[in-house]
Design a protein around this motif. Sequence first.
Motif, PDB file in Angstrom:
ATOM      1  N   VAL A  42       0.842  -1.198   0.000  1.00 20.58           N
ATOM      2  CA  VAL A  42       0.000   0.000   0.000  1.00 20.58           C
ATOM      3  C   VAL A  42       0.878   1.249   0.000  1.00 20.58           C
ATOM      4  O   VAL A  42       0.642   2.201  -0.756  1.00 20.58           O
ATOM      5  CB  VAL A  42      -0.947   0.006   1.222  1.00 20.58           C
ATOM      6  CG1 VAL A  42      -1.603   1.372   1.393  1.00 20.58           C
ATOM      7  CG2 VAL A  42      -2.025  -1.059   1.057  1.00 20.58           C
ATOM      8  N   ALA A  43       1.916   1.244   0.842  1.00 22.68           N
ATOM      9  CA  ALA A  43       2.841   2.385   0.887  1.00 22.68           C
ATOM     10  C   ALA A  43       3.541   2.567  -0.465  1.00 22.68           C
ATOM     11  O   ALA A  43       3.749   3.705  -0.925  1.00 22.68           O
ATOM     12  CB  ALA A  43       3.870   2.174   1.994  1.00 22.68           C
ATOM     13  N   TYR A  45       2.389   1.712  -3.533  1.00 29.46           N
ATOM     14  CA  TYR A  45       1.478   2.257  -4.542  1.00 29.46           C
ATOM     15  C   TYR A  45       1.110   3.705  -4.259  1.00 29.46           C
ATOM     16  O   TYR A  45       0.966   4.516  -5.183  1.00 29.46           O
ATOM     17  CB  TYR A  45       0.213   1.397  -4.631  1.00 29.46           C
ATOM     18  CG  TYR A  45       0.386   0.175  -5.508  1.00 29.46           C
ATOM     19  CD1 TYR A  45       0.754   0.301  -6.843  1.00 29.46           C
ATOM     20  CD2 TYR A  45       0.196  -1.110  -4.999  1.00 29.46           C
ATOM     21  CE1 TYR A  45       0.915  -0.804  -7.646  1.00 29.46           C
ATOM     22  CE2 TYR A  45       0.362  -2.229  -5.803  1.00 29.46           C
ATOM     23  CZ  TYR A  45       0.723  -2.073  -7.124  1.00 29.46           C
ATOM     24  OH  TYR A  45       0.901  -3.171  -7.929  1.00 29.46           O
ATOM     25  N   ILE A  46       0.942   4.052  -2.992  1.00 30.66           N
ATOM     26  CA  ILE A  46       0.678   5.457  -2.653  1.00 30.66           C
ATOM     27  C   ILE A  46       1.881   6.315  -3.037  1.00 30.66           C
ATOM     28  O   ILE A  46       1.739   7.423  -3.568  1.00 30.66           O
ATOM     29  CB  ILE A  46       0.347   5.605  -1.153  1.00 30.66           C
ATOM     30  CG1 ILE A  46      -1.003   4.963  -0.842  1.00 30.66           C
ATOM     31  CG2 ILE A  46       0.337   7.076  -0.746  1.00 30.66           C
ATOM     32  CD1 ILE A  46      -1.385   4.997   0.620  1.00 30.66           C
ATOM     33  N   GLY A  47       3.087   5.784  -2.785  1.00 32.31           N
ATOM     34  CA  GLY A  47       4.296   6.501  -3.182  1.00 32.31           C
ATOM     35  C   GLY A  47       4.370   6.699  -4.692  1.00 32.31           C
ATOM     36  O   GLY A  47       4.767   7.772  -5.171  1.00 32.31           O
ATOM     37  N   CYS A  48       3.969   5.672  -5.454  1.00 28.90           N
ATOM     38  CA  CYS A  48       3.952   5.792  -6.916  1.00 28.90           C
ATOM     39  C   CYS A  48       2.977   6.875  -7.364  1.00 28.90           C
ATOM     40  O   CYS A  48       3.270   7.661  -8.274  1.00 28.90           O
ATOM     41  CB  CYS A  48       3.569   4.456  -7.554  1.00 28.90           C
ATOM     42  SG  CYS A  48       4.835   3.173  -7.429  1.00 28.90           S
ATOM     43  N   ALA A  49       1.802   6.920  -6.720  1.00 31.17           N
ATOM     44  CA  ALA A  49       0.802   7.935  -7.070  1.00 31.17           C
ATOM     45  C   ALA A  49       1.309   9.336  -6.747  1.00 31.17           C
ATOM     46  O   ALA A  49       1.127  10.271  -7.525  1.00 31.17           O
ATOM     47  CB  ALA A  49      -0.505   7.658  -6.324  1.00 31.17           C
ATOM     48  N   ILE A  50       1.962   9.478  -5.591  1.00 30.58           N
ATOM     49  CA  ILE A  50       2.519  10.789  -5.209  1.00 30.58           C
ATOM     50  C   ILE A  50       3.605  11.210  -6.194  1.00 30.58           C
ATOM     51  O   ILE A  50       3.678  12.371  -6.615  1.00 30.58           O
ATOM     52  CB  ILE A  50       3.064  10.742  -3.773  1.00 30.58           C
ATOM     53  CG1 ILE A  50       1.908  10.558  -2.783  1.00 30.58           C
ATOM     54  CG2 ILE A  50       3.845  12.011  -3.445  1.00 30.58           C
ATOM     55  CD1 ILE A  50       2.357  10.345  -1.352  1.00 30.58           C
ATOM     56  N   MET A 236      -5.126  -0.018  -8.467  1.00 25.06           N
ATOM     57  CA  MET A 236      -3.956  -0.867  -8.315  1.00 25.06           C
ATOM     58  C   MET A 236      -3.592  -1.099  -6.850  1.00 25.06           C
ATOM     59  O   MET A 236      -3.057  -2.142  -6.490  1.00 25.06           O
ATOM     60  CB  MET A 236      -2.774  -0.259  -9.069  1.00 25.06           C
ATOM     61  CG  MET A 236      -2.915  -0.351 -10.574  1.00 25.06           C
ATOM     62  SD  MET A 236      -1.577   0.463 -11.455  1.00 25.06           S
ATOM     63  CE  MET A 236      -0.205  -0.573 -11.008  1.00 25.06           C
ATOM     64  N   GLY A 237      -3.873  -0.123  -5.997  1.00 23.64           N
ATOM     65  CA  GLY A 237      -3.572  -0.302  -4.585  1.00 23.64           C
ATOM     66  C   GLY A 237      -4.715  -0.909  -3.799  1.00 23.64           C
ATOM     67  O   GLY A 237      -4.620  -1.078  -2.583  1.00 23.64           O
ATOM     68  N   LEU A 238      -5.783  -1.267  -4.501  1.00 24.43           N
ATOM     69  CA  LEU A 238      -6.994  -1.719  -3.821  1.00 24.43           C
ATOM     70  C   LEU A 238      -6.823  -3.107  -3.221  1.00 24.43           C
ATOM     71  O   LEU A 238      -7.324  -3.391  -2.131  1.00 24.43           O
ATOM     72  CB  LEU A 238      -8.160  -1.719  -4.811  1.00 24.43           C
ATOM     73  CG  LEU A 238      -9.563  -1.912  -4.243  1.00 24.43           C
ATOM     74  CD1 LEU A 238      -9.874  -0.847  -3.212  1.00 24.43           C
ATOM     75  CD2 LEU A 238     -10.592  -1.871  -5.366  1.00 24.43           C
TER      76      LEU A 238
END
Length: 355
Positions: A42-43, A45-50, A236-238
Amino acid sequence: MVVPTWAWFATIGGLLVLLAIDLFIVDRKPHEVTVGEAGRWVAFYIGCAIAFGGGIWAFSGGTYAGEFFAGYITEYSLSVDNLFIFLIIMSAFSVPRIHQHKVLLIGIVLALVMRGAFIAVGAVAIAKFSWVFYLFGAFLIYTAWNLSRQGLGEDEEYEENALTKVARKIFPVTDTYHGANSFVRIDGKRFVTPMFIVMIAIGTADLLFAVDSIPAIFGLTKEPFLVFTANAFALMGLRQLYFLLGGLLKKLVYLSIGLAVILAFIGVKLVLEALHTNSLPFLNGGEPLPVPVPNIVVSLAVIVGVLAITTIASLLKSKRDEARVIAGAAADSPVGESPTGESTTETGEPVDHRR
């Protein structure tokens, strides 16, 4: 926002690489996903989005970056609500935990493809008919009203949709799972397994969720590129979020209300924007109306603020409910015994039988 063709292909290629890495590392050896493993993904994918949003900021400016983040946060929060339905489906089909990760992967990939089609149709409709915003806005307000009246975490029973029922009629389905296989051959005859039906259920459920989320994100940005990428990163992070949150989902008792407020806000924003760019001949003679329209900074602040308040209020309520349960159990315990069944002294302290 001008997005060259190569940027579209590069972005889609990058997303496919992320999925391939996830598939190779996690799904090459089926196993029960741990909380720690899910948290790291999760961290990631969130990092990728950021990082992606930072790239938009660097190349296209803060406004488009703000639209991306607002869309991403909205889609991600709507996805959390969707996870509760996934929990119900997994439970209804008794999917082994060791194979739940694969089910979510296939279902979400299918949903991503189908959402891409929704986005393409929505973008064309908006470009040709500005009055579509009136419809989107009214639909979101209506959805918000319905959502506000339902609670997350309540006991629900899953009822198979039409597509899964048709699949059962067309294909012979085995009674039990055969590992992670969707198709098996028994006595020379080809069968589909419950795994195949579950994947259809997950994919079609997420497609239905897109009916709400696609109009919502078009209320935050009209750029198809941003709409697609925000949806992609949220989806993708779901899977990992599903395993990370687990039982916590039922503690987010006010999530539906918070999401209803967000959808209603976006719905009103869409109507205001439609009025601001009005072209309907029967309304103000086809001329735009001078109404205020919240900018992306205000929209982002409202979305983040509502989610923060909703989460904190939900956790506080869950904590109070747990305290009441413990207090009730203590009150119902027989005299001379603690809630755990231990003998107690007159002061309520456990008796030390070793003396």
